[in-house]
Design a protein around this motif. Structure first.
Motif, PDB file in Angstrom:
ATOM      1  N   ASP A 248       0.813  -1.210   0.000  1.00 55.07           N
ATOM      2  CA  ASP A 248       0.000   0.000   0.000  1.00 55.07           C
ATOM      3  C   ASP A 248       0.853   1.271   0.000  1.00 55.07           C
ATOM      4  OD1 ASP A 248       1.063  -0.268   2.501  1.00 55.07           O
ATOM      5  OD2 ASP A 248      -0.820   0.103   3.595  1.00 55.07           O
ATOM      6  N   GLN A 249       2.135   1.131  -0.330  1.00 54.06           N
ATOM      7  CA  GLN A 249       3.040   2.280  -0.315  1.00 54.06           C
ATOM      8  C   GLN A 249       3.579   2.587  -1.713  1.00 54.06           C
ATOM      9  OE1 GLN A 249       5.740   0.719   2.855  1.00 54.06           O
ATOM     10  NE2 GLN A 249       5.262   2.648   3.908  1.00 54.06           N
ATOM     11  N   SER A 250       2.725   2.470  -2.718  1.00 53.55           N
ATOM     12  CA  SER A 250       3.163   2.721  -4.095  1.00 53.55           C
ATOM     13  C   SER A 250       3.610   4.168  -4.283  1.00 53.55           C
ATOM     14  CB  SER A 250       2.035   2.384  -5.070  1.00 53.55           C
ATOM     15  OG  SER A 250       0.851   3.089  -4.736  1.00 53.55           O
ATOM     16  N   GLU A 251       2.874   5.114  -3.715  1.00 58.87           N
ATOM     17  CA  GLU A 251       3.255   6.520  -3.840  1.00 58.87           C
ATOM     18  C   GLU A 251       4.574   6.781  -3.116  1.00 58.87           C
ATOM     19  OE1 GLU A 251       1.987   8.807  -5.623  1.00 58.87           O
ATOM     20  OE2 GLU A 251       0.168   7.801  -6.313  1.00 58.87           O
ATOM     21  N   THR A 252       4.772   6.128  -1.990  1.00 60.23           N
ATOM     22  CA  THR A 252       6.033   6.283  -1.251  1.00 60.23           C
ATOM     23  C   THR A 252       7.206   5.756  -2.067  1.00 60.23           C
ATOM     24  OG1 THR A 252       4.815   5.994   0.823  1.00 60.23           O
ATOM     25  CG2 THR A 252       7.204   5.802   0.924  1.00 60.23           C
ATOM     26  N   LEU A 253       6.989   4.627  -2.724  1.00 59.25           N
ATOM     27  CA  LEU A 253       8.035   4.063  -3.594  1.00 59.25           C
ATOM     28  C   LEU A 253       8.355   5.018  -4.730  1.00 59.25           C
ATOM     29  CD1 LEU A 253       9.824   1.726  -4.679  1.00 59.25           C
ATOM     30  CD2 LEU A 253       7.781   0.856  -5.843  1.00 59.25           C
ATOM     31  N   LEU A 254       7.310   5.574  -5.342  1.00 61.45           N
ATOM     32  CA  LEU A 254       7.530   6.486  -6.460  1.00 61.45           C
ATOM     33  C   LEU A 254       8.324   7.706  -6.013  1.00 61.45           C
ATOM     34  CD1 LEU A 254       5.024   7.256  -9.245  1.00 61.45           C
ATOM     35  CD2 LEU A 254       6.186   9.163  -8.137  1.00 61.45           C
ATOM     36  N   ARG A 255       7.949   8.277  -4.853  1.00 66.70           N
ATOM     37  CA  ARG A 255       8.685   9.460  -4.360  1.00 66.70           C
ATOM     38  C   ARG A 255      10.112   9.091  -3.989  1.00 66.70           C
ATOM     39  NH1 ARG A 255       3.721  10.475  -1.679  1.00 66.70           N
ATOM     40  NH2 ARG A 255       4.592   9.545   0.238  1.00 66.70           N
ATOM     41  N   TRP A 256      10.305   7.892  -3.442  1.00 66.67           N
ATOM     42  CA  TRP A 256      11.645   7.444  -3.069  1.00 66.67           C
ATOM     43  C   TRP A 256      12.568   7.377  -4.275  1.00 66.67           C
ATOM     44  CZ3 TRP A 256      15.223   6.076   0.491  1.00 66.67           C
ATOM     45  CH2 TRP A 256      16.174   5.116   0.146  1.00 66.67           C
ATOM     46  N   LEU A 257      12.062   6.816  -5.345  1.00 64.36           N
ATOM     47  CA  LEU A 257      12.891   6.667  -6.533  1.00 64.36           C
ATOM     48  C   LEU A 257      13.079   7.989  -7.281  1.00 64.36           C
ATOM     49  CD1 LEU A 257      11.588   3.253  -7.929  1.00 64.36           C
ATOM     50  CD2 LEU A 257      13.788   3.715  -6.837  1.00 64.36           C
ATOM     51  N   GLN A 258      12.064   8.841  -7.256  1.00 62.59           N
ATOM     52  CA  GLN A 258      12.163  10.108  -7.980  1.00 62.59           C
ATOM     53  C   GLN A 258      12.958  11.146  -7.208  1.00 62.59           C
ATOM     54  OE1 GLN A 258       8.104  11.207  -8.905  1.00 62.59           O
ATOM     55  NE2 GLN A 258       8.222  10.236 -10.916  1.00 62.59           N
ATOM     56  N   ALA A 259      12.632  11.303  -5.925  1.00 64.85           N
ATOM     57  CA  ALA A 259      13.274  12.359  -5.140  1.00 64.85           C
ATOM     58  C   ALA A 259      14.737  12.053  -4.879  1.00 64.85           C
ATOM     59  CB  ALA A 259      12.537  12.546  -3.812  1.00 64.85           C
ATOM     60  N   ASP A 260      15.068  10.789  -4.715  1.00 67.27           N
ATOM     61  CA  ASP A 260      16.442  10.416  -4.397  1.00 67.27           C
ATOM     62  C   ASP A 260      17.202   9.878  -5.605  1.00 67.27           C
ATOM     63  OD1 ASP A 260      16.015  11.124  -1.780  1.00 67.27           O
ATOM     64  OD2 ASP A 260      15.390   9.120  -1.164  1.00 67.27           O
ATOM     65  N   ALA A 261      16.645  10.088  -6.780  1.00 68.36           N
ATOM     66  CA  ALA A 261      17.347   9.617  -7.985  1.00 68.36           C
ATOM     67  C   ALA A 261      18.647  10.387  -8.145  1.00 68.36           C
ATOM     68  CB  ALA A 261      16.459   9.827  -9.217  1.00 68.36           C
ATOM     69  N   ARG A 262      19.739   9.649  -8.189  1.00 72.98           N
ATOM     70  CA  ARG A 262      21.052  10.292  -8.277  1.00 72.98           C
ATOM     71  C   ARG A 262      21.545  10.236  -9.719  1.00 72.98           C
ATOM     72  NH1 ARG A 262      23.103   6.259  -3.995  1.00 72.98           N
ATOM     73  NH2 ARG A 262      21.437   5.165  -5.059  1.00 72.98           N
ATOM     74  N   THR A 263      20.857  10.968 -10.570  1.00 73.55           N
ATOM     75  CA  THR A 263      21.202  10.959 -11.990  1.00 73.55           C
ATOM     76  C   THR A 263      22.480  11.750 -12.206  1.00 73.55           C
ATOM     77  OG1 THR A 263      18.869  10.851 -12.517  1.00 73.55           O
ATOM     78  CG2 THR A 263      20.362  11.500 -14.293  1.00 73.55           C
ATOM     79  N   ARG A 264      23.427  11.132 -12.839  1.00 70.29           N
ATOM     80  CA  ARG A 264      24.705  11.777 -13.094  1.00 70.29           C
ATOM     81  C   ARG A 264      25.084  11.602 -14.560  1.00 70.29           C
ATOM     82  NH1 ARG A 264      28.156   9.369  -7.921  1.00 70.29           N
ATOM     83  NH2 ARG A 264      26.621   9.901  -6.341  1.00 70.29           N
ATOM     84  N   LEU A 265      25.802  12.569 -15.044  1.00 67.44           N
ATOM     85  CA  LEU A 265      26.321  12.494 -16.408  1.00 67.44           C
ATOM     86  C   LEU A 265      27.841  12.533 -16.342  1.00 67.44           C
ATOM     87  CD1 LEU A 265      23.942  14.950 -18.297  1.00 67.44           C
ATOM     88  CD2 LEU A 265      23.872  12.476 -18.306  1.00 67.44           C
ATOM     89  N   GLU A 266      28.439  11.716 -17.169  1.00 70.17           N
ATOM     90  CA  GLU A 266      29.890  11.664 -17.198  1.00 70.17           C
ATOM     91  C   GLU A 266      30.358  11.774 -18.643  1.00 70.17           C
ATOM     92  OE1 GLU A 266      33.075   8.623 -15.369  1.00 70.17           O
ATOM     93  OE2 GLU A 266      31.899   7.841 -17.022  1.00 70.17           O
ATOM     94  N   ALA A 267      31.326  12.645 -18.872  1.00 64.78           N
ATOM     95  CA  ALA A 267      31.903  12.734 -20.211  1.00 64.78           C
ATOM     96  C   ALA A 267      32.669  11.452 -20.505  1.00 64.78           C
ATOM     97  CB  ALA A 267      32.842  13.932 -20.301  1.00 64.78           C
ATOM     98  N   GLN A 268      32.456  10.911 -21.698  1.00 61.11           N
ATOM     99  CA  GLN A 268      33.142   9.676 -22.060  1.00 61.11           C
ATOM    100  C   GLN A 268      34.626   9.945 -22.258  1.00 61.11           C
ATOM    101  OE1 GLN A 268      31.729   6.950 -21.844  1.00 61.11           O
ATOM    102  NE2 GLN A 268      29.700   6.840 -22.720  1.00 61.11           N
ATOM    103  N   ASP A 269      35.407   8.885 -22.146  1.00 61.52           N
ATOM    104  CA  ASP A 269      36.842   9.009 -22.366  1.00 61.52           C
ATOM    105  C   ASP A 269      37.174   9.188 -23.843  1.00 61.52           C
ATOM    106  OD1 ASP A 269      37.307   8.705 -19.679  1.00 61.52           O
ATOM    107  OD2 ASP A 269      37.527   6.527 -19.818  1.00 61.52           O
ATOM    108  N   TYR A 270      36.239   8.894 -24.728  1.00 63.67           N
ATOM    109  CA  TYR A 270      36.483   9.004 -26.158  1.00 63.67           C
ATOM    110  C   TYR A 270      35.526  10.046 -26.742  1.00 63.67           C
ATOM    111  CZ  TYR A 270      32.517   5.798 -25.933  1.00 63.67           C
ATOM    112  OH  TYR A 270      31.325   5.217 -25.632  1.00 63.67           O
TER     113      TYR A 270
END
Length: 299
Positions: A248-270
């Protein structure tokens, strides 16, 4: 390599140039060119118009050459002349989510199995630009979908999960978590999430070791229980730096994954090999000869 490296992205269009040359020659030898009114107009009418000074007997080749020039430029533009750019950076997402689903009979035959699938779909809805993967397990573990950005395909695969998918009896979550470690390592994901959907069967020292290995990679391990969570759920969540979610915590799961999403971008070596198509600019240049067709002659 120079800064002005040049190529044609669609060179097959150049095969139209010989046809264009033949067409130009055929039009050039015609008496009236593109304005052969002697064949199109009534002879008596044309003689009358000539007597009134309304007919120019000197056929102009201007429109012919203007149109041929436009067609020539258009063919070259369609061939895709492109300049190479080596100053363009390539990026990849270092944050991914691996869904690990128990499809043993004790889970898929449980009355709460549809709610567990719904929780999984909520998790998929939170991915955004993050790649996702799907691992299924019972007595053994298998990769159902590798790391992908095609969330639609991932959701379709998730909706087809059932007990017949994995023929091996039993529940071996440690094997599924070991596959998750391999997936995260191969994708070089350094800030991912592993979501384990299970009834808790098979959770023990072996699965706890794999949970710790996932945490060492920089990913988190969270668990979704199909029934009342046991102490093993909390133990694994603490070891993996994640959370335990009920159905019964679907909204909590969604907020957990969205709010704490650690999206990072890294320049490739090539460097990314990038070709800039200049054809669109040539098409704009092709408009200039057309202006000759609209010029007003002095009276």
């Amino acid at each position: 390599m120079t800064a002005l490296d040049f190529t044609l992205l669609r060179p097959m269009w150049l095969l139209a140039l010989p046809v264009l040359g033949i067409a130009a020659w055929w039009l050039a030898i015609r008496r009236g060119g593109l304005g052969d009114w002697q064949r199109a107009a009534d002879t008596a009418l044309l003689q009358a118009m000539t007597a009134l000074g309304r007919v120019d007997n000197q056929a102009s080749r201007g429109p012919l050459w203007a149109i041929l020039t436009v067609v020539l430029i258009s063919v070259v533009a369609l061939a895709g002349p492109a300049l190479e750019r080596r100053d363009t950076l390539s990026f990849r997402n270092l944050d991914g989510v691996v869904f690990v689903v128990d499809v043993s009979g004790s889970v898929t035959e449980h009355s709460n199995w549809p709610q567990l699938q719904t929780m999984g779909r909520f998790g998929l809805a939170s991915l955004g630009t993050r790649p996702g993967a799907l691992i299924v397990f019972a007595g053994d573990a298998y990769v159902a979908t590798d790391m992908t950005l095609d969330h639609l395909q991932l959701g379709q695969t998730f909706s087809l999960l059932d007990a017949a998918l994995v023929p091996d009896r039993g529940s071996r979550p440690e094997r599924a978590l070991a596959l998750a470690v391999q997936l995260l390592s191969d994708a070089q994901v350094i800030a991912g999430d592993v979501i384990l959907l299970t009834d808790g069967a098979g959770l023990g020292p072996a699965s706890l070791r794999e949970t710790a290995a996932i945490s060492e990679l920089g990913a988190r391990v969270s668990l979704i229980s199909i029934d009342t969570p046991t102490a093993a759920f909390d133990t694994h969540a603490r070891a993996g730096g994640g959370e335990v979610f009920a159905l019964d915590q679907s909204e909590t799961l969604l907020r957990w994954l969205q709010a704490d999403a650690r999206t990072r971008l890294e320049a490739q070596d090539y460097p990314l090999l990038f070709w800039k198509d200049m054809g669109r600019y040539l098409l704009a240049l092709a408009l200039l000869p057309l202006l000759l067709l609209f010029r007003r002659r002095p009276s």
